[in-house]
Each structure stands twice: as C-alpha cells, then as structure tokens.
Write a protein that holds these residues in place. Structure first.
Motif, PDB file in Angstrom:
ATOM      1  N   ILE A   1      69.809 -51.506 -16.455  1.00 45.86           N
ATOM      2  CA  ILE A   1      70.880 -52.377 -16.977  1.00 45.86           C
ATOM      3  C   ILE A   1      70.343 -53.114 -18.210  1.00 45.86           C
ATOM      4  CG2 ILE A   1      72.541 -54.205 -16.481  1.00 45.86           C
ATOM      5  CD1 ILE A   1      72.975 -52.980 -13.839  1.00 45.86           C
ATOM      6  N   PHE A   2      69.875 -54.340 -18.089  1.00 42.34           N
ATOM      7  CA  PHE A   2      69.408 -55.099 -19.257  1.00 42.34           C
ATOM      8  C   PHE A   2      68.005 -54.719 -19.719  1.00 42.34           C
ATOM      9  CE2 PHE A   2      72.642 -58.400 -18.120  1.00 42.34           C
ATOM     10  CZ  PHE A   2      73.260 -58.452 -19.357  1.00 42.34           C
ATOM     11  N   ASP A   3      67.168 -54.221 -18.835  1.00 43.42           N
ATOM     12  CA  ASP A   3      65.771 -53.927 -19.150  1.00 43.42           C
ATOM     13  C   ASP A   3      65.127 -55.170 -19.781  1.00 43.42           C
ATOM     14  OD1 ASP A   3      63.340 -52.708 -19.447  1.00 43.42           O
ATOM     15  OD2 ASP A   3      64.055 -51.130 -20.802  1.00 43.42           O
TER      16      ASP A   3
ATOM     17  N   TRP B   1      75.108 -48.077 -16.667  1.00 43.10           N
ATOM     18  CA  TRP B   1      74.987 -47.924 -15.220  1.00 43.10           C
ATOM     19  C   TRP B   1      76.336 -48.181 -14.558  1.00 43.10           C
ATOM     20  CZ3 TRP B   1      76.276 -50.818 -11.071  1.00 43.10           C
ATOM     21  CH2 TRP B   1      75.839 -50.358  -9.817  1.00 43.10           C
ATOM     22  N   ASN B   2      76.664 -47.329 -13.564  1.00 35.74           N
ATOM     23  CA  ASN B   2      77.889 -47.509 -12.789  1.00 35.74           C
ATOM     24  C   ASN B   2      77.839 -46.606 -11.571  1.00 35.74           C
ATOM     25  OD1 ASN B   2      80.313 -48.812 -12.344  1.00 35.74           O
ATOM     26  ND2 ASN B   2      81.042 -48.399 -14.419  1.00 35.74           N
TER      27      ASN B   2
ATOM     28  N   ASP C   1      71.026 -60.093  -9.356  1.00 39.80           N
ATOM     29  CA  ASP C   1      70.335 -60.561 -10.556  1.00 39.80           C
ATOM     30  C   ASP C   1      69.093 -59.720 -10.843  1.00 39.80           C
ATOM     31  OD1 ASP C   1      72.280 -62.500 -10.704  1.00 39.80           O
ATOM     32  OD2 ASP C   1      70.980 -64.142 -10.047  1.00 39.80           O
ATOM     33  N   ALA C   2      68.353 -59.376  -9.806  1.00 39.24           N
ATOM     34  CA  ALA C   2      67.161 -58.531  -9.979  1.00 39.24           C
ATOM     35  C   ALA C   2      67.563 -57.161 -10.525  1.00 39.24           C
ATOM     36  CB  ALA C   2      66.408 -58.384  -8.658  1.00 39.24           C
ATOM     37  N   HIS C   3      68.676 -56.596 -10.022  1.00 35.21           N
ATOM     38  CA  HIS C   3      69.140 -55.308 -10.526  1.00 35.21           C
ATOM     39  C   HIS C   3      69.584 -55.418 -11.982  1.00 35.21           C
ATOM     40  CE1 HIS C   3      72.120 -51.781 -10.546  1.00 35.21           C
ATOM     41  NE2 HIS C   3      70.919 -51.356 -10.848  1.00 35.21           N
ATOM     42  N   LEU C   4      70.252 -56.506 -12.327  1.00 38.27           N
ATOM     43  CA  LEU C   4      70.711 -56.686 -13.708  1.00 38.27           C
ATOM     44  C   LEU C   4      69.531 -56.753 -14.695  1.00 38.27           C
ATOM     45  CD1 LEU C   4      73.608 -59.232 -13.133  1.00 38.27           C
ATOM     46  CD2 LEU C   4      73.836 -56.858 -13.901  1.00 38.27           C
TER      47      LEU C   4
END
Length: 183
Positions: A91-93, A156-157, A83-86
């Motif tokens: 990703i979402f910024d 991102w991938n 969730d923190a990465h998303l």
C-alpha cells in the motif's frame, strides 16, 4: 527626509499587518481522509504527524500559498492491524516513501491547486477551499477534495464474493488547518 522615512516605515508596518506567513498548528489541525469500504460504508482516518506553512493576506482575506509534509507512518484509522497493513509495501510502503507532500501552485477563489506527491508519484490536484479567515495572530481554512489512489501506484484490493471490491479507488481528503503567524 523624515517624512519619506516615516512613509516607508508606515508602508512596511502596514504590509506586515495585512500579509503574513503562518506555521501550521498541529493541535488545531486535522489531516484526514475517507475511503469506501466493502462498497457499503466509509472508513475514516488521519495522519497524526505533519508540518507545514502557508501565506495568508489579511487585507484581501485570501490564502496565497500552502506547503505541507505528512509522515506516512503516523496514519491512524483506529485499527492497529489495518494501520500496519496500510504502512506495508503493497500500500503506502512507508519505509521506502516516508512522506506525503503538497506544494501549492495556484490559488483561486474557492480552490487551491498543488503538486501532491505520494509513494514517489507527483500529480497536480485541486482542493476545494473554505476560507475561515483571521482571528488575531491565527488564520484558518478547510480543504476537501478527491484523489484516485491508483494514480499514485496504490492498487491493492480484494474482489468480494458478493461483487465489488474491498476498497474504493477514490479517496476523499478532508483537511482543517489553523496556523499561527510566524515571528
């Protein structure tokens, strides 16, 4: 004259009975998504904070419009690290783009179209509509559809050693809505 006034009052009351504006009930609504992970399984998540409203015509049993706003920071995939990465810049910024919005532009028999804005990009998308109907002062329906995250600048991938990628470009949207008639 009294007959005309009575007729007009009857028309106003019957219109109110058949069409109404509803506020989304967060405790009976789910704004969710599913994305393919490592090409072998689906990972699901949802957003815990959102607001919205819709217009529903009881006389014709049809959804007329829908508007919603989602707080990106409320994303929940049952994994705090993910969730923190998303929420991060790649990703979402979420800090720069804190909201995802939807504003309907057209409703047809089993579909709703609307302007979907995510990460500062707006695209008109189609969501399939499963109309649940009305029960007292509540109305409900389910929406499902697909978007490509790359259409919204989310690219991102990671390429996997065994081939394929860590996360698919396609995201399935799964939304169940219940609203209460606004007073």
């Amino acid at each position: 004259m009294k007959l005309i006034k009575l007729g007009l009052a009857s028309l106003v009351v019957s219109s109110a009975l058949f069409a109404g504006n509803y506020n989304i009930d967060n405790s009976h609504t789910n704004v969710g998504f599913t994305v393919k992970h490592m090409m072998i399984t689906n990972v699901s998540g949802n957003f815990n904070e959102f607001t919205g409203n819709f217009e529903y015509d009881e006389k014709t049993n049809t959804l007329k419009s829908l508007n919603g706003e989602i707080a990106v920071s409320s994303i929940n995939t049952a994994n705090e690290k993910r969730d923190a990465h998303l929420k991060a810049d790649d990703i979402f910024d979420a800090e720069k783009f804190p909201k995802i919005t939807f504003k309907s532009t057209k409703v047809e028999d089993n579909a709703i179209y609307g302007d979907f804005t995510m990460k500062g990009v707006t695209k008109n998308i189609k969501l399939d509509l499963d109309n649940g109907g009305i029960m007292g002062d509540k109305a409900g329906f389910a929406l499902s559809g697909k978007i490509k995250r790359s259409d919204f600048g989310i690219t991102w991938n990671k390429v996997l050693e065994t081939g394929g990628v860590a996360v698919s470009d396609e995201v399935k949207l799964v939304i169940d809505v219940q609203g209460k008639l606004a007073k």
